[in-house]
Design a protein around this motif. Structure first.
Motif, PDB file in Angstrom:
ATOM      1  N   VAL A  51       0.832  -1.213   0.000  1.00  0.00           N
ATOM      2  CA  VAL A  51       0.000   0.000   0.000  1.00  0.00           C
ATOM      3  C   VAL A  51       0.867   1.264   0.000  1.00  0.00           C
ATOM      4  CG1 VAL A  51      -2.047  -1.031   1.059  1.00  0.00           C
ATOM      5  CG2 VAL A  51      -0.242  -0.144   2.522  1.00  0.00           C
ATOM      6  N   PHE A  52       2.118   1.145  -0.402  1.00  0.00           N
ATOM      7  CA  PHE A  52       3.019   2.289  -0.573  1.00  0.00           C
ATOM      8  C   PHE A  52       2.968   3.241   0.634  1.00  0.00           C
ATOM      9  CE2 PHE A  52       1.000   1.299  -4.774  1.00  0.00           C
ATOM     10  CZ  PHE A  52       2.037   0.531  -5.272  1.00  0.00           C
ATOM     11  N   ASN A  74      -2.734   5.057  -2.138  1.00  0.00           N
ATOM     12  CA  ASN A  74      -2.182   5.632  -0.911  1.00  0.00           C
ATOM     13  C   ASN A  74      -1.006   6.549  -1.249  1.00  0.00           C
ATOM     14  OD1 ASN A  74      -1.846   6.085   1.823  1.00  0.00           O
ATOM     15  ND2 ASN A  74      -0.458   4.346   2.083  1.00  0.00           N
ATOM     16  N   GLN A  75      -0.941   7.697  -0.587  1.00  0.00           N
ATOM     17  CA  GLN A  75       0.064   8.740  -0.838  1.00  0.00           C
ATOM     18  C   GLN A  75      -0.069   9.321  -2.244  1.00  0.00           C
ATOM     19  OE1 GLN A  75       3.703   9.199   1.275  1.00  0.00           O
ATOM     20  NE2 GLN A  75       4.007   6.981   1.276  1.00  0.00           N
ATOM     21  N   GLY A  76      -1.241   9.138  -2.852  1.00  0.00           N
ATOM     22  CA  GLY A  76      -1.442   9.670  -4.197  1.00  0.00           C
ATOM     23  C   GLY A  76      -2.881  10.086  -4.413  1.00  0.00           C
ATOM     24  N   PRO A  89      -3.706   1.994   6.238  1.00  0.00           N
ATOM     25  CA  PRO A  89      -3.582   3.455   6.203  1.00  0.00           C
ATOM     26  C   PRO A  89      -3.930   4.033   4.819  1.00  0.00           C
ATOM     27  CG  PRO A  89      -1.418   2.435   6.074  1.00  0.00           C
ATOM     28  CD  PRO A  89      -2.396   1.319   6.307  1.00  0.00           C
ATOM     29  N   PHE A  90      -4.452   5.255   4.829  1.00  0.00           N
ATOM     30  CA  PHE A  90      -4.680   5.981   3.577  1.00  0.00           C
ATOM     31  C   PHE A  90      -4.360   7.450   3.795  1.00  0.00           C
ATOM     32  CE2 PHE A  90      -7.208   8.473   0.554  1.00  0.00           C
ATOM     33  CZ  PHE A  90      -6.794   7.899  -0.634  1.00  0.00           C
ATOM     34  N   ASP A  91      -3.398   7.931   3.063  1.00  0.00           N
ATOM     35  CA  ASP A  91      -3.021   9.336   3.153  1.00  0.00           C
ATOM     36  C   ASP A  91      -2.938   9.896   1.737  1.00  0.00           C
ATOM     37  OD1 ASP A  91      -2.186  11.795   4.041  1.00  0.00           O
ATOM     38  OD2 ASP A  91      -0.076  11.236   4.136  1.00  0.00           O
TER      39      ASP A  91
END
Length: 640
Positions: free
Chosen positions: A140-141, A251-253, A290-292
């Motif tokens: 999930v990077f 994630n991160q995108g 996680p998700f950002d």
């Protein structure tokens, strides 16, 4: 550099760079972008805007009320969308500052063919430009900072490496938690990689579409168990899980959700926790993932209205940042959209007669405008385009008055840009022997297509009225002027002579003096001067000649004072220019021998005809179009 070297260097540039966790933290100390959020990276990719002072441009000052506006080079090809783009950038700016927008879904709302998908594609393209850092091997990077506890480690990390505690947003994923257990709690065994987001490889960018109500579930967003791994791992083991959902990949995108509100509401629930809490639950009994990142959604207004009217969706409605993406309402900007389409097609070299794109853009924009009271919708369209109609239409209102009476939903319906593209395709291919476009074929194709569209009767009649009342009559004037201009070899000189003579006669008439023509010696009294002035004024329908003459003479006297006593150009004063053109173009009969394509009575007429055709070709017409448009013009003028 050859194309092969170019592709190779691009491939090498985006390859993973690997480092230790210690090296990553040292990098964070020197470079704040190493732990930048998705919104911060998007803001960097969008870049600094070009600030335009609209007060310095008469047209822009009328449209934007002399405000300073920002235009972003990365959105340069999105014509007439300044407001929507500014709202999108505001969303990313506020999210980057850690405000409420960070927890909200960016939602583009607009009519079909209005540019929502193009905006989404551009945002994904921009997201690819700035790299981010993730734990090596993480499905999930996830950010390396997720390995630390904000509560227990945050203060120490801020003190030692200068990383603000607010930037330690994400929790550890179940995959990372299992690895940490395998490493005996030694986080130095984790490696960090520098990744470039990629649409192709679904790194930091993903796209989700609504499926069938019966077979779509939340696994499209959160992933699901990989049944091939169940013989090796337990069902709740992270290594048995396929992190294939849209949220996992983005994630991160940035995750794009196409036609979001067509999806069943149960499928959308993970978005709430992902955006609000920064994590979401998988389908199995593991820890939260996680998700950002940023969730970007778009759909048409009908789906949004149906979703909004359902009271069960209130929790969702509060978490949506709406950006309206209406149709373009400025004809000059709409023309640029068509020009861009043609430029990216094989028609970019095909002849397009002057006024073709402008006429189509005006018709399409008229269809999108709300009809005003006590004013012409055609004047409204011109006001929206930044024109000044003070002298030509006293009933025209200001742009703000038009907007206030139209309401906030203007531009959310009407004919789409895709409809215009289809019309253009037919017009260019209308003539079997020549791939070219002209306004006469456009008028025919438009009427034909409107009959096929099966529009409501009232709408159909309104669109036809726009063609017959506004577009066709104005094109008769336009092509007449084009033909006359090409017919008159010394068009400019001829116009200037009429201008100079009119100003002189008007000046002597106002002073109640006789005028002696220096060339012929003829003496003109006040009555004769009046008759000569009326020959110019009457074809233009000047209703109050006395005031008009005073106005013109005062303008010319002021201009002479600034121009060393020389008369200004005949085209410098809009009102008189229109009057002179009407005078020049009043007599169609004298054109016939020259512009018609019949056999000529003399070699002189034939030569004049060939010169006329050559001058029309220089103005942007093909020879075939010159014949078609000249014959159409003569036929229309004859029937009037």
């Amino acid at each position: 550099m050859s194309i092969f070297d170019h592709v190779q260097s691009r491939y090498e540039r985006i390859q993973q760079e690997e480092m230790s966790l210690q090296e990553y933290l040292e990098l964070c100390r020197q470079d704040t972008t190493a732990y930048a959020s998705a919104a911060e990276r998007m803001l960097a990719a969008i870049g600094e805007p070009e600030v335009i002072d609209t007060a310095k441009d008469p047209s822009l000052s009328r449209i934007f009320s002399n405000k300073l506006i920002r235009r972003y080079p990365s959105f340069a090809e999105f014509y007439g969308m300044e407001e929507a783009i500014e709202q999108i950038v505001s969303y990313f700016r506020h999210a980057a500052q850690g405000l409420e927008e960070r927890k909200q879904i960016l939602y583009l709302l607009g009519p079909v063919g209005g540019g929502k998908s193009s905006l989404a594609e551009r945002l994904k393209l921009l997201m690819e430009q700035i790299p981010f850092y993730a734990i090596k091997g993480s499905p999930v990077f996830e950010s390396p900072l997720g390995l630390f506890s904000p509560e227990e480690d945050g203060e120490l990390i801020e003190k030692e490496y200068g990383i603000p505690q607010r930037c330690m947003r994400s929790a550890m994923s179940p995959w990372a938690a299992k690895r940490l257990k395998e490493y005996g709690g030694d986080i130095s065994k984790f490696r960090v990689v520098k990744l470039y987001p990629s649409r192709l490889n679904q790194i930091g960018i993903s796209k989700t579409e609504p499926g069938d109500d019966n077979n779509q579930d939340i696994s499209a967003l959160v992933g699901k168990v990989d049944i091939r791994q169940l013989e090796l791992y337990a069902q709740d083991d992270p290594d048995a899980y396929s992190f294939s959902g849209g949220l996992c990949k983005a994630n991160q995108g940035l995750m794009e959700f196409v036609e979001m509100f067509k999806a069943p509401i149960k499928v959308l629930h993970p978005l709430l926790t992902a955006t609000q809490e920064g994590n979401y639950n998988p389908t199995e009994g593991m820890g939260a993932i996680p998700f950002d990142g940023v969730v970007l959604a778009h759909s048409n207004e009908s789906e949004w209205q149906a979703f909004r009217n359902n009271r069960n969706n209130e929790a969702f409605l509060d978490r949506v940042y709406i950006v309206k993406v209406p149709y373009c309402l400025r004809a000059s900007e709409e023309v640029k959209i068509y020009a861009k389409l043609l430029e990216h097609s094989s028609l970019n070299q095909a002849p397009c007669a002057p006024d073709t794109l402008r006429m189509l853009s005006q018709f399409i924009v008229l269809s999108r405008l709300r009809e005003p009271e006590n004013s012409s919708v055609y004047s409204k369209m011109r006001i929206y385009d930044g024109e000044n109609l003070k002298d030509t239409d006293p009933r025209a209102k200001s742009i703000q008055e038009y907007r206030d009476s139209a309401g906030v939903d203007e531009g959310m319906d009407g004919l789409s840009t895709r409809f215009a593209f289809k019309i253009l395709s037919k017009v260019f291919n209308f003539d079997a022997s020549e791939v070219a476009a002209n306004p006469v074929h456009l008028l025919y194709v438009l009427e034909q297509r409107l009959d096929q569209e099966q529009l409501p009767k009232e709408t159909h009649e309104r669109y036809l009225r726009y063609i017959k009342e506004y577009l066709a009559p104005r094109y008769v004037d336009f092509i007449g002027k084009e033909i006359q201009t090409a017919y008159l070899e010394s068009y400019s000189e001829y116009g200037q002579n009429i201008f100079d003579r009119y100003v002189t006669y008007a000046d002597f008439w106002i002073q109640e003096q006789e005028y002696r023509d220096p060339e012929t010696g003829e003496l003109l009294d006040r009555q004769s001067l009046n008759e000569e002035l009326e020959k110019i004024e009457k074809p233009a329908g000047i209703s109050n000649p006395k005031d008009f003459r005073h106005e013109v003479v005062n303008f010319v006297l002021r201009a002479r004072a600034q121009n060393n006593g020389t008369n200004p150009s005949w085209q410098s004063y809009e009102k008189l220019r229109a009057v002179i053109e009407k005078k020049m173009f009043a007599n169609t009969e004298e054109l016939l021998p020259v512009i018609s394509f019949n056999a000529k009575a003399s070699a002189s007429d034939q030569r004049k005809h060939e010169d006329f055709v050559a001058r029309m070709v220089d103005r942007g017409y093909t020879e075939k179009q010159v014949r078609l448009l000249s014959e159409w013009y003569l036929r229309v003028r004859k029937s009037q």
